[in-house]
Motif scaffolding. Structure first.
Motif, short mmCIF file in Angstrom:
data_model
loop_
_atom_site.label_atom_id
_atom_site.label_comp_id
_atom_site.label_asym_id
_atom_site.label_seq_id
_atom_site.Cartn_x
_atom_site.Cartn_y
_atom_site.Cartn_z
N TRP A 37 0.80 -0.99 0.12
CA TRP A 37 -0.02 -0.06 0.00
C TRP A 37 0.80 1.17 -0.15
O TRP A 37 2.20 1.14 -0.03
CB TRP A 37 -0.97 -0.20 1.36
N PHE A 38 0.05 2.29 0.04
CA PHE A 38 0.73 3.81 -0.06
C PHE A 38 2.14 4.07 1.08
O PHE A 38 1.84 3.59 1.95
CB PHE A 38 -0.28 4.86 -0.07
N ASN A 39 3.10 4.70 0.40
CA ASN A 39 4.14 4.89 1.14
C ASN A 39 4.74 3.86 1.98
O ASN A 39 5.44 4.00 3.07
CB ASN A 39 3.82 6.16 2.28
N VAL A 40 4.70 2.51 1.52
CA VAL A 40 5.45 1.45 2.02
C VAL A 40 6.88 1.55 1.43
O VAL A 40 7.15 1.95 0.12
CB VAL A 40 4.86 0.33 1.74
N VAL A 41 7.68 0.99 2.38
CA VAL A 41 9.39 1.00 1.63
C VAL A 41 9.68 -0.48 2.08
O VAL A 41 9.57 -1.00 3.47
CB VAL A 41 10.15 1.97 2.35
N ILE A 42 9.92 -1.27 0.97
CA ILE A 42 10.39 -2.63 1.23
C ILE A 42 11.92 -2.67 0.54
O ILE A 42 11.86 -2.43 -0.74
CB ILE A 42 9.39 -3.50 0.43
N ARG A 43 12.85 -2.47 1.44
CA ARG A 43 14.23 -2.51 0.81
C ARG A 43 15.14 -3.56 1.13
O ARG A 43 15.65 -4.00 1.97
CB ARG A 43 14.91 -1.28 1.62
N GLY A 44 15.37 -4.30 -0.20
CA GLY A 44 16.09 -5.75 -0.03
C GLY A 44 17.32 -5.52 -0.53
O GLY A 44 17.96 -6.23 -1.46
N ASP A 45 18.27 -4.57 -0.02
CA ASP A 45 19.41 -4.25 -0.60
C ASP A 45 20.58 -5.06 0.13
O ASP A 45 21.85 -4.98 -0.24
CB ASP A 45 19.80 -2.71 -0.44
N ILE A 46 20.39 -5.66 1.36
CA ILE A 46 21.43 -6.34 1.80
C ILE A 46 21.04 -8.04 1.87
O ILE A 46 21.76 -8.68 1.51
CB ILE A 46 21.34 -6.11 3.46
N ARG A 47 19.68 -8.26 2.26
CA ARG A 47 19.14 -9.81 2.13
C ARG A 47 17.91 -9.71 1.31
O ARG A 47 17.11 -8.73 1.24
CB ARG A 47 19.09 -10.34 3.52
N GLU A 48 17.37 -11.05 1.25
CA GLU A 48 16.06 -10.91 0.40
C GLU A 48 14.93 -10.79 1.50
O GLU A 48 14.99 -10.85 2.62
CB GLU A 48 15.86 -12.51 -0.10
N ILE A 49 13.75 -10.30 0.77
CA ILE A 49 12.71 -9.94 1.34
C ILE A 49 11.53 -10.71 0.50
O ILE A 49 11.54 -10.58 -0.65
CB ILE A 49 12.02 -8.72 1.44
N ILE A 50 10.88 -11.74 1.26
CA ILE A 50 9.65 -12.41 0.54
C ILE A 50 8.39 -12.17 1.28
O ILE A 50 8.11 -12.13 2.41
CB ILE A 50 9.86 -13.89 0.47
N VAL A 51 7.28 -11.85 0.45
CA VAL A 51 5.94 -11.63 0.86
C VAL A 51 5.06 -12.41 0.21
O VAL A 51 5.09 -12.54 -1.08
CB VAL A 51 5.59 -9.98 0.31
N GLY A 52 4.53 -13.41 1.03
CA GLY A 52 3.88 -14.57 0.45
C GLY A 52 2.50 -14.11 -0.12
O GLY A 52 1.84 -12.95 0.02
N GLU A 53 1.90 -15.23 -0.69
CA GLU A 53 0.62 -15.00 -1.41
C GLU A 53 -0.53 -14.60 -0.49
O GLU A 53 -0.61 -15.13 0.56
CB GLU A 53 0.31 -16.39 -2.21
N GLY A 54 -1.08 -13.61 -1.14
CA GLY A 54 -2.31 -12.89 -0.19
C GLY A 54 -2.06 -12.18 0.87
O GLY A 54 -2.77 -11.87 1.56
N SER A 55 -0.65 -11.68 1.06
CA SER A 55 -0.56 -10.70 2.09
C SER A 55 -0.59 -9.65 1.84
O SER A 55 -0.64 -9.21 0.55
CB SER A 55 0.97 -11.21 2.83
#
Length: 172
Positions: A37-55
């Protein structure tokens, strides 16, 4: 904004919704029917980030990692407005209340609610099927069957809202 970092490029399902003001950077995987959603920051510059289905990752949340800990978010997880999620694992069907902070190495068991404004400290393991609240977060009680079903219903509601937004944005 979708940004590559070095050789790492966000991998976002075409079935996901990402708000135009969200920033997704680097080694990030957003799976089917998820929403950012709006103004979210997801920063995978060091390690991985996984957002699962339907989250769903709600407005103003920041997700980041450190050298030892990626971020792993399971299926049908709702992360409330303005949370800080850092180097942790959140299993399927969880609700993370607004303004909560979850730190490196923490693990949240499936079917769990972390109450609004809670702090889950570094390396804390929260078992499945409980309500936690406080700073630091403590187990309050086991969840009822109805409460566990309400977590899934919340994720489904966000999926439906995201489908509407996705149609509207694509039609502009």
């Amino acid at each position: 904004m979708i940004i590559n970092f070095k050789d790492k490029k966000p991998n976002i399902s075409s079935e996901a919704f990402v708000a135009l003001t969200a920033d997704i950077i680097g080694d990030v995987f957003i799976k089917d029917f998820s929403s950012v959603w709006f103004n979210v920051v997801i920063r995978g510059d060091i390690r991985e980030i996984i957002v699962g289905e339907g989250s769903n990752i709600q407005d103003g949340t920041v997700i980041h990692t450190d050298k030892k800990h990626g971020v792993y978010i399971g299926e049908n997880v709702s992360i409330g407005h303005k949370c800080l999620i850092h180097g942790c694992s959140i299993n399927n069907n969880c609700l993370i209340g607004m303004g909560s902070i979850i730190l490196n190495g923490a693990s949240i068991g499936k079917n769990t609610i972390i109450g609004a404004g809670s702090l889950v400290t570094q390396n804390k393991n929260i078992p499945e099927g409980v309500l936690c609240f406080g700073s630091p977060a403590k187990i309050i009680r086991k969840l009822t069957v109805e409460e566990i079903k309400s977590i899934e219903a919340n994720a489904l509601e966000y999926k439906e809202i995201a489908e509407f937004y996705k149609r509207e944005v694509e039609n502009e």
